[in-house]
Scaffold this active site. Sequence first.
Site, PDB file in Angstrom:
ATOM      1  N   HIS A  57      -6.045  -3.956  -1.299  1.00  0.00           N
ATOM      2  CA  HIS A  57      -5.886  -3.149  -1.726  1.00  0.00           C
ATOM      3  C   HIS A  57      -6.105  -3.084  -4.183  1.00  0.00           C
ATOM      4  O   HIS A  57      -5.161  -3.022  -4.252  1.00  0.00           O
ATOM      5  CB  HIS A  57      -4.889  -2.660  -1.900  1.00  0.00           C
ATOM      6  CG  HIS A  57      -4.284  -1.450  -1.000  1.00  0.00           C
ATOM      7  ND1 HIS A  57      -4.965  -0.618  -0.212  1.00  0.00           N
ATOM      8  CD2 HIS A  57      -4.151  -1.713   0.584  1.00  0.00           C
ATOM      9  CE1 HIS A  57      -4.619   0.401   0.861  1.00  0.00           C
ATOM     10  NE2 HIS A  57      -4.396  -0.118   1.121  1.00  0.00           N
ATOM     11  N   SER A  91       0.601  -1.156  -0.012  1.00  0.00           N
ATOM     12  CA  SER A  91      -0.137   0.170  -0.259  1.00  0.00           C
ATOM     13  C   SER A  91       0.976   1.279   0.260  1.00  0.00           C
ATOM     14  O   SER A  91       0.683   2.309  -0.486  1.00  0.00           O
ATOM     15  CB  SER A  91      -0.710   0.292   1.128  1.00  0.00           C
ATOM     16  OG  SER A  91      -0.737  -0.305   2.232  1.00  0.00           O
ATOM     17  N   LYS A 120     -12.760  -0.804   1.421  1.00  0.00           N
ATOM     18  CA  LYS A 120     -11.726   0.319   0.276  1.00  0.00           C
ATOM     19  C   LYS A 120     -12.656   0.104  -0.876  1.00  0.00           C
ATOM     20  O   LYS A 120     -14.285   0.661  -1.489  1.00  0.00           O
ATOM     21  CB  LYS A 120     -10.261  -0.594  -0.425  1.00  0.00           C
ATOM     22  CG  LYS A 120      -9.455  -0.396   1.595  1.00  0.00           C
ATOM     23  CD  LYS A 120      -8.201  -0.844   0.774  1.00  0.00           C
ATOM     24  CE  LYS A 120      -7.621  -0.622   2.363  1.00  0.00           C
ATOM     25  NZ  LYS A 120      -7.362  -1.125   3.431  1.00  0.00           N
TER      26      LYS A 120
END
Length: 395
Positions: free
Chosen positions: A210, A182, A241
């Site tokens: 991610h 990340s 996310k």
Amino acid sequence: MYGTVKEQLRAELDEIEAAGLTKRERGIHGPQSSEIEVAGREVLNFCANNYLGLANDPRIVAAAHAGLDEWGYGLASVRFICGTQELHLELEKQVSSFLGYDDTILFSSCFDANGGVFEVLFGPDDAIISDELNHASIIDGIRLSKARRYRYKNRDLVDLEAQLVAASDARRRVIVTDGVFSMDGYIAPLAEICDLADKYGALVFVDDSHAVGFVGEHGRGTPEHCGVEGRVDITTGTFGKALGGASGGYVSARQEIVDLLRQRARPYLFSNTLAPAIVAGTIQALELLASSGELREKLRGNAALFRSLMTDASFDLLPGEHPIVPVMFGDAALTARMADALQQHGVYVTAFSFPVVPRGAARIRVQLSAAHSEDEIRRCVAAFVAARDEVAAAE
């Protein structure tokens, strides 16, 4: 008694402040979006994990409202007592189908999902081989296990193989890696990792928080992107996310792994079930992703445009294609001044420095979203240029 403790804690807080590492939370007014209100001022938001722009999507908000009306506010219980609704079973089924796994188990967060795996599956006779830059939740999860621990240099396949050889006498071996790191936006070399796992008889565990939803042709994450679907034994991820931006996590894996986690994973057994509204909204997010690739294409185009414009403006970017775009400044103090100047120019970003990133590698991590317009991206780049000029002039 607290008087002594208070002095100790205050001294520690003062040390954090003196080192320039105090984390200050800036309240935003209103929902998450590409443009948000901070301290009474509208600013462009370029530091959220809202990759597909779904955090305030009206279709997901409507689904969450419907879920609240039909299924209630909360379950007030854990799953195996009376905390499982048909809605939770449906979400697990949909995640499994989307990612191509036998089964999925829900957790209150991906942090808990990662915390729940290692203690259940790996004991003193086993070995966990972990990338040095893995997320804190993986590191903490490994600490809960009594397994032997090996660490390899970030994405370094030679070092990974050396650790596999060193752990050759273990009953079980697992290679653990973030799918996307990340702070850098780098994608793990999963094809080569899976080849080494096959060679040495190891499992592969990927935290794809991610990536799931937007990386890969169909958004199935780094295994799809790297062409290793079906070869990764365990995938964990979050709904906080790209998949709506709310909360909740999951483990998708081989059937026996999920079955054992249901019996023994402590964060699952002793934490309340996900709220029905979150489950309903997440199901809607998965259905949106399955029906169209429009948001993924928009995100890829936005990331490419930002990288191109920033490169033309002579900023130092870490290479890549992910919508995490680190803009490198090196010096921590300079990076902090840049972040402050950018907010004055209407761009909301965060400076990262040691110990979050290596010493001398301070950066502003820009995160693109499908919600960003081309005009907003160009305004962001213009703000970077103006902030750089102002900071340089003040030195």
